[in-house]
Design a protein around this motif. Structure first.
Motif, PDB file in Angstrom:
ATOM      1  N   LYS A 110      -6.701   5.146  -6.065  1.00 15.78           N
ATOM      2  CA  LYS A 110      -7.904   5.783  -5.516  1.00 15.78           C
ATOM      3  C   LYS A 110      -7.666   7.276  -5.340  1.00 15.78           C
ATOM      4  CE  LYS A 110      -9.442   1.659  -3.009  1.00 15.78           C
ATOM      5  NZ  LYS A 110      -9.833   1.095  -1.694  1.00 15.78           N
ATOM      6  N   LYS A 111      -8.485   8.051  -6.053  1.00 14.44           N
ATOM      7  CA  LYS A 111      -8.412   9.508  -5.937  1.00 14.44           C
ATOM      8  C   LYS A 111      -9.825  10.070  -5.896  1.00 14.44           C
ATOM      9  CE  LYS A 111      -6.583  13.697  -8.081  1.00 14.44           C
ATOM     10  NZ  LYS A 111      -6.111  14.206  -6.769  1.00 14.44           N
TER      11      LYS A 111
ATOM     12  N   ASP B  31     -11.907   3.192 -14.330  1.00 18.52           N
ATOM     13  CA  ASP B  31     -12.885   3.106 -13.234  1.00 18.52           C
ATOM     14  C   ASP B  31     -14.176   2.549 -13.827  1.00 18.52           C
ATOM     15  OD1 ASP B  31     -14.826   3.507 -11.285  1.00 18.52           O
ATOM     16  OD2 ASP B  31     -13.859   5.315 -10.535  1.00 18.52           O
TER      17      ASP B  31
ATOM     18  N   THR C 162     -11.962   5.093  -8.382  1.00 15.97           N
ATOM     19  CA  THR C 162     -11.041   3.983  -8.136  1.00 15.97           C
ATOM     20  C   THR C 162     -10.674   3.369  -9.478  1.00 15.97           C
ATOM     21  OG1 THR C 162     -12.021   3.496  -5.968  1.00 15.97           O
ATOM     22  CG2 THR C 162     -10.706   1.764  -7.003  1.00 15.97           C
TER      23      THR C 162
ATOM     24  N   SER D 149      -8.750   0.704 -11.655  1.00 17.36           N
ATOM     25  CA  SER D 149      -8.114  -0.618 -11.647  1.00 17.36           C
ATOM     26  C   SER D 149      -7.348  -0.790 -12.947  1.00 17.36           C
ATOM     27  CB  SER D 149      -9.166  -1.720 -11.528  1.00 17.36           C
ATOM     28  OG  SER D 149      -9.872  -1.605 -10.312  1.00 17.36           O
TER      29      SER D 149
ATOM     30  N   ASN E  16       1.176   5.756  -0.940  1.00 15.61           N
ATOM     31  CA  ASN E  16       0.464   7.024  -1.029  1.00 15.61           C
ATOM     32  C   ASN E  16       1.360   8.045  -1.717  1.00 15.61           C
ATOM     33  OD1 ASN E  16      -0.452   9.807  -0.086  1.00 15.61           O
ATOM     34  ND2 ASN E  16      -2.058   8.535   0.789  1.00 15.61           N
TER      35      ASN E  16
ATOM     36  N   ASN F 286     -16.889   1.736 -12.232  1.00 14.06           N
ATOM     37  CA  ASN F 286     -18.099   2.004 -11.446  1.00 14.06           C
ATOM     38  C   ASN F 286     -18.742   3.357 -11.741  1.00 14.06           C
ATOM     39  OD1 ASN F 286     -17.811  -0.461  -9.999  1.00 14.06           O
ATOM     40  ND2 ASN F 286     -16.205   0.495  -8.762  1.00 14.06           N
TER      41      ASN F 286
ATOM     42  N   ASN G  25     -13.503  10.305  -5.484  1.00 16.04           N
ATOM     43  CA  ASN G  25     -14.513   9.245  -5.513  1.00 16.04           C
ATOM     44  C   ASN G  25     -14.233   8.199  -6.587  1.00 16.04           C
ATOM     45  OD1 ASN G  25     -15.068  11.282  -7.497  1.00 16.04           O
ATOM     46  ND2 ASN G  25     -16.999  10.233  -7.934  1.00 16.04           N
TER      47      ASN G  25
ATOM     48  N   THR H 218      -3.048  10.548  -2.943  1.00 18.70           N
ATOM     49  CA  THR H 218      -3.645   9.512  -3.784  1.00 18.70           C
ATOM     50  C   THR H 218      -3.149   8.147  -3.326  1.00 18.70           C
ATOM     51  OG1 THR H 218      -3.797  11.001  -5.677  1.00 18.70           O
ATOM     52  CG2 THR H 218      -3.846   8.640  -6.142  1.00 18.70           C
ATOM     53  N   LYS H 219      -4.069   7.210  -3.148  1.00 20.38           N
ATOM     54  CA  LYS H 219      -3.722   5.882  -2.636  1.00 20.38           C
ATOM     55  C   LYS H 219      -3.524   4.899  -3.780  1.00 20.38           C
ATOM     56  CE  LYS H 219      -6.353   6.593   1.620  1.00 20.38           C
ATOM     57  NZ  LYS H 219      -7.471   6.090   2.462  1.00 20.38           N
TER      58      LYS H 219
ATOM     59  N   GLN I 223       0.849  -1.186   0.000  1.00 22.07           N
ATOM     60  CA  GLN I 223       0.000   0.000   0.000  1.00 22.07           C
ATOM     61  C   GLN I 223       0.891   1.245   0.000  1.00 22.07           C
ATOM     62  OE1 GLN I 223      -3.469  -0.240  -0.157  1.00 22.07           O
ATOM     63  NE2 GLN I 223      -3.007  -2.431  -0.367  1.00 22.07           N
TER      64      GLN I 223
ATOM     65  N   LYS J 132      -4.565  -0.756  -7.945  1.00 18.38           N
ATOM     66  CA  LYS J 132      -5.715   0.155  -7.879  1.00 18.38           C
ATOM     67  C   LYS J 132      -5.216   1.522  -7.429  1.00 18.38           C
ATOM     68  CE  LYS J 132      -9.551  -3.058  -6.982  1.00 18.38           C
ATOM     69  NZ  LYS J 132      -8.783  -4.324  -7.084  1.00 18.38           N
TER      70      LYS J 132
END
Length: 309
Positions: A87-88, A115, A92, A94, A66, A117, A90, A70-71, A64, A85
């Motif tokens: 994540k920034k 993303d 995500t 992949s 950062n 979703n 809302n 941003t993760k 993990q 992945k």
């Protein structure tokens, strides 16, 4: 009435344009060519230990990371790709970072992610700008990787670079020893070569050169060479060698004792294998520091030269 009509029409056109021109799904695509080998690319892209050395941000846990809020989480690593992945806000994303051979001596890194979703029409515009921000961050991360990999010291521990031969005439002494030769024995040989050269009006043009090769358990082949400015008549047990002027030499600058020098020789062999380079002759150490006079081995300076085609 007409004014209201044109306002409504403009809104409809903007919405239609957004629907047609903006991607349905937020997508990141970035690539960058880096001057390195595929072996080194794999070492630092597809291993966690490699990531820990070049990652520009912080590590927050097992696989993990950062960077500027941003993760990034790594899902798995294969021989040529790292699946992750990002994540920034809302979103995500992949996807994966992959590498593959590019032009000679370089490797291309490509980061593709999507993303799945966030596909709602009304969020396309806001997601578009958030995706551009994420792409900018990905570009910064890849640029950090480029700077890291293009510095040979990070991959091999030493600065390794290309140079060209200038000293073309070498006065050489070749001997065998049952054990690794002492400094005194090496410098006695250097003094003998200096005397031979001086007695015939030749001048030393660079630092003495050394190659020690263990040929079996109890035998070391030792070659000591002195670069000189002209050809002379060699004495017994010595000979003249010529290095083609302008010939390619792979060079490493080393500070430290003989163990450090030996490690640098090993790393240069690895470098040559990684970059598919071939050497037509033995490597040699250029003894910049007088090792007899300087007792502190941490202060020894040695240049290692590897002739390459």
């Amino acid at each position: 009435m007409k004014k209201i009509f044109f306002i409504i029409l403009t809104i409809i056109v903007i919405i239609a344009a957004a629907y047609i021109l903006l991607p349905e799904k937020p997508v990141i695509t970035q690539d960058l060519s880096i001057d390195t080998s595929d072996v080194i690319a794999g070492k630092f892209l597809t291993t966690e230990s490699g990531w820990n050395k070049w990652w520009p941000g912080t590590k927050t846990g097992y696989r993990q990371y950062n960077f500027k809020g941003t993760k990034i989480g790594i899902d798995k690593m294969t021989n040529s790709s790292t699946y992750l992945k990002l994540k920034k806000d809302n979103l995500t994303f992949s996807g994966k970072i992959s590498y593959f051979a590019d032009a000679e001596g370089s490797v291309k890194f490509k980061w593709d992610a999507v993303d799945e979703n966030n596909t709602q029409f009304l969020s396309r515009i806001t997601n578009y700008f958030k995706t551009k921000d994420a792409e900018k961050l990905v570009g910064e991360i890849l640029l950090t990787l480029k700077h890291f990999l293009e510095d040979e010291r990070n991959a091999y521990g030493y600065r390794i670079y290309l140079n060209h031969a200038k000293d073309t005439v070498l006065l050489v002494s070749a001997n065998t020893y049952p054990i690794y030769p002492s400094l005194q024995a090496i410098y006695n040989t250097i003094k003998t070569l200096q005397h031979q050269a001086g007695s015939q009006g030749a001048k030393q043009t660079n630092f003495p050169m050394l190659n020690v090769t263990q040929t079996d358990e109890h035998e070391y082949q030792v070659n000591v060479a002195l670069p000189i400015n002209k050809r002379i008549i060699p004495f017994q047990k010595t000979s003249l060698n010529n290095i083609p002027k302008g010939g390619n030499l792979l060079v490493a600058d080393v500070r430290g004792g003989q163990n450090t020098v030996n490690n640098a020789l090993v790393q240069m062999k690895i470098y040559m294998t990684d970059h598919r380079l071939v050497s037509p002759a033995m490597p040699f150490q250029s003894l910049v520091t007088d090792r007899l006079a300087q007792k502190d081995t941490s202060k020894w300076i040695t240049k290692i030269y590897y002739p390459i085609l």
